[in-house]
Design an enzyme around this catalytic site. Sequence first.
Site, PDB file in Angstrom:
ATOM      1  N   GLU A 161      11.877  -5.337  11.146  1.00 16.12           N
ATOM      2  CA  GLU A 161      11.180  -4.416  12.010  1.00 16.12           C
ATOM      3  C   GLU A 161      10.063  -5.597  12.507  1.00 16.12           C
ATOM      4  O   GLU A 161       9.700  -6.757  12.161  1.00 16.12           O
ATOM      5  CB  GLU A 161      10.376  -3.672  11.351  1.00 16.12           C
TER       6      GLU A 161
ATOM      7  N   ARG B 230       7.353  13.147  -2.915  1.00 20.39           N
ATOM      8  CA  ARG B 230       6.851  13.612  -4.314  1.00 20.39           C
ATOM      9  C   ARG B 230       5.414  14.206  -3.791  1.00 20.39           C
ATOM     10  O   ARG B 230       5.015  14.082  -2.719  1.00 20.39           O
ATOM     11  CB  ARG B 230       6.732  12.535  -5.280  1.00 20.39           C
TER      12      ARG B 230
HETATM   13  C1  MV4 Z   1       4.586  -2.526   7.889  1.00 21.22           C
HETATM   14  C2  MV4 Z   1       3.334  -3.184   8.319  1.00 21.22           C
HETATM   15  C3  MV4 Z   1       3.489  -3.761   9.651  1.00 21.22           C
HETATM   16  N1  MV4 Z   1       4.533  -3.525  10.294  1.00 21.22           N
HETATM   17  N2  MV4 Z   1       5.512  -2.533   8.629  1.00 21.22           N
HETATM   18  C4  MV4 Z   1       3.555  -2.042   3.241  1.00 21.22           C
HETATM   19  C5  MV4 Z   1       4.112  -1.179   2.312  1.00 21.22           C
HETATM   20  C6  MV4 Z   1       5.308  -0.747   2.763  1.00 21.22           C
HETATM   21  N3  MV4 Z   1       5.413   0.787   2.498  1.00 21.22           N
HETATM   22  C7  MV4 Z   1       5.222  -0.832   4.242  1.00 21.22           C
HETATM   23  N4  MV4 Z   1       4.080  -1.408   4.367  1.00 21.22           N
HETATM   24  C8  MV4 Z   1       3.770  -2.172   5.727  1.00 21.22           C
HETATM   25  N5  MV4 Z   1       4.978  -2.116   6.671  1.00 21.22           N
HETATM   26  C9  MV4 Z   1       5.335  -2.995   9.918  1.00 21.22           C
HETATM   27  N6  MV4 Z   1       6.514  -2.858  10.715  1.00 21.22           N
HETATM   28  C10 MV4 Z   1       2.462  -3.510   7.355  1.00 21.22           C
HETATM   29  C11 MV4 Z   1       2.592  -2.884   5.967  1.00 21.22           C
HETATM   30  C12 MV4 Z   1       1.579  -3.042   5.191  1.00 21.22           C
HETATM   31  C13 MV4 Z   1       0.828  -1.756   4.823  1.00 21.22           C
HETATM   32  C14 MV4 Z   1       1.210  -0.609   4.946  1.00 21.22           C
HETATM   33  C15 MV4 Z   1       0.494   0.463   4.623  1.00 21.22           C
HETATM   34  C16 MV4 Z   1      -0.664   0.383   3.756  1.00 21.22           C
HETATM   35  C17 MV4 Z   1      -1.127  -0.952   3.565  1.00 21.22           C
HETATM   36  C18 MV4 Z   1      -0.121  -1.918   3.818  1.00 21.22           C
HETATM   37  C19 MV4 Z   1      -0.693  -3.370   3.517  1.00 21.22           C
HETATM   38  C20 MV4 Z   1       0.087  -4.451   3.962  1.00 21.22           C
HETATM   39  C21 MV4 Z   1       1.271  -4.247   4.733  1.00 21.22           C
END
Ligand code: MV4
Length: 494
Positions: free
Chosen positions: A202, A294
Amino acid sequence: MSQIKKVLIANRGEIAVRVIHSCKELNIQTVAVYSRPDKYAPHVMVADESVFVGEAASSESYLVIDKIIDAARQTGADAIHPGYGFLSENAAFSERCKKEGIVFIGPESKAIRLMGDKTEARKLMGAAEIPTPPGLKSELKDLEEAARVADEIGYPILIKAAAGGGGKGMRIVYKNEEFKSSIKAAKSEARNAFGDDRVYIEKYLEEPRHVEFQIMADTHGNVVHVFDRECSVQRRHQKVIEEAPCAILTPELRQEMAECAIKAAKACDYVGAGTIEFLVDKHKNFYFLEMNTRLQVEHPVTEMISGIDLVASQILVAEGKELPYKQEDLTMNGHAFECRIYAEDPADNFLPSTGLLEKHRVPTGDGIRVDAGVEEGQKITINYDPMISKLTVHGPNREIARKRMLRALDEYEIAGCKTTIPFCEFTLKHPEFIEANYDTHFVQNHFKPEIMQEIQPDKEVVLAATLLKQAHVPENTAAPVTESVSGLWWKNRK
Ligand code: MV4
């Protein structure tokens, strides 16, 4: 479907206690299960019955499907609530319950499986015209494909595990030369964590905020949202502070995102409580991230602003009843914060701080809720999540709720292990947090362990202070209150 009479709670700690509370209020009998060290744990004490299910390791107790099913049969439980973690998003477990004629208080295995596969979830949301981060909607085939997609959408790129979630198996790629080793590393991590090494890519969104919507769906086709939460304060993909509602959503944006959340739930024929996670960028564009099938740890902030009992709602829906409220019945009232109080040392990289909980005195008062699964005199071990409790407060607006949380954190006394309380205080007092100007990099950008050395008292100091307070009872010299206090007292206070 018939009335549920007895629920087995396939969990421990605060969430097991939380589920039992709603069962009791609905006149439903409760069965706790426990591992050897949990024999006298609070969730066992508050349940009507309990069944021993094995040794300390979750893999020998709380995670063993056969043992949980046996416990339900033994006690005649007609339903199982999985809580969160453990078996809550295990499609095989949901399926097994159904086969055994036991109601699984959660979604059908089909929805769990579908949302567990992040590429399938992306495909479905794309088809439903819900915005997703640009990138692949199926497994990454090879390096050529990676290079081609990166040319199309631009760097940085994020490699993610198809079976992932929670941040495992993720790698950021800034230029083409990094793809080869990063894909290899991500695949290996995904194989170890999930037994599935499929990855996809992504566009990596920089400085996003994590905003999620609570949804509830019944078997009659009714789907409502119970507003939003912001969960951007996290470290190593573990949330520490959550709030509801998200402070930066305009009514229009909230409406637009809520409609997408409901569309997402409908797209997978969802039934029960679910959460649609979005990332929101600095231009307030939002993107579907994943769906959690959940009840979530942070559900109390939603309960406090909506007045809805989410566990009771789950049970009603599992009985086949219609949701007792429609969208237009739901309103947001005030603001809520949740602090997760972990037995961890924020001064030492949030290292788990195990030990005997020598003192646990919780804050009290209006608008304060403590969900605790441990009590004074109990050992905090490395067998389970090191969360001591969740402290949730509600106030008429964000600023009053914030001050109330600081008061509650100050009142909270824990001795025997280090906790995240000083970290929570640091965050709640931070100017950027006060302004709601924060994102998922807040901890990384603003927090240094050294800050804690000044704040965190030694456990001896805490104990001594407590003993001193108990010995010295000041005389009451306060003048009696004569004037009536306006309900809007905070209006003239900064
Ligand atoms: C991302 C992102 C930035 N761009 N996807 C972290 C856990 C997983 N559920 C997906 N996550 C992320 N996906 C894209 N395309 C940044 C994160 C992310 C993050 C997301 C939500 C809460 C905390 C986070 C901490 C680091 C990275």
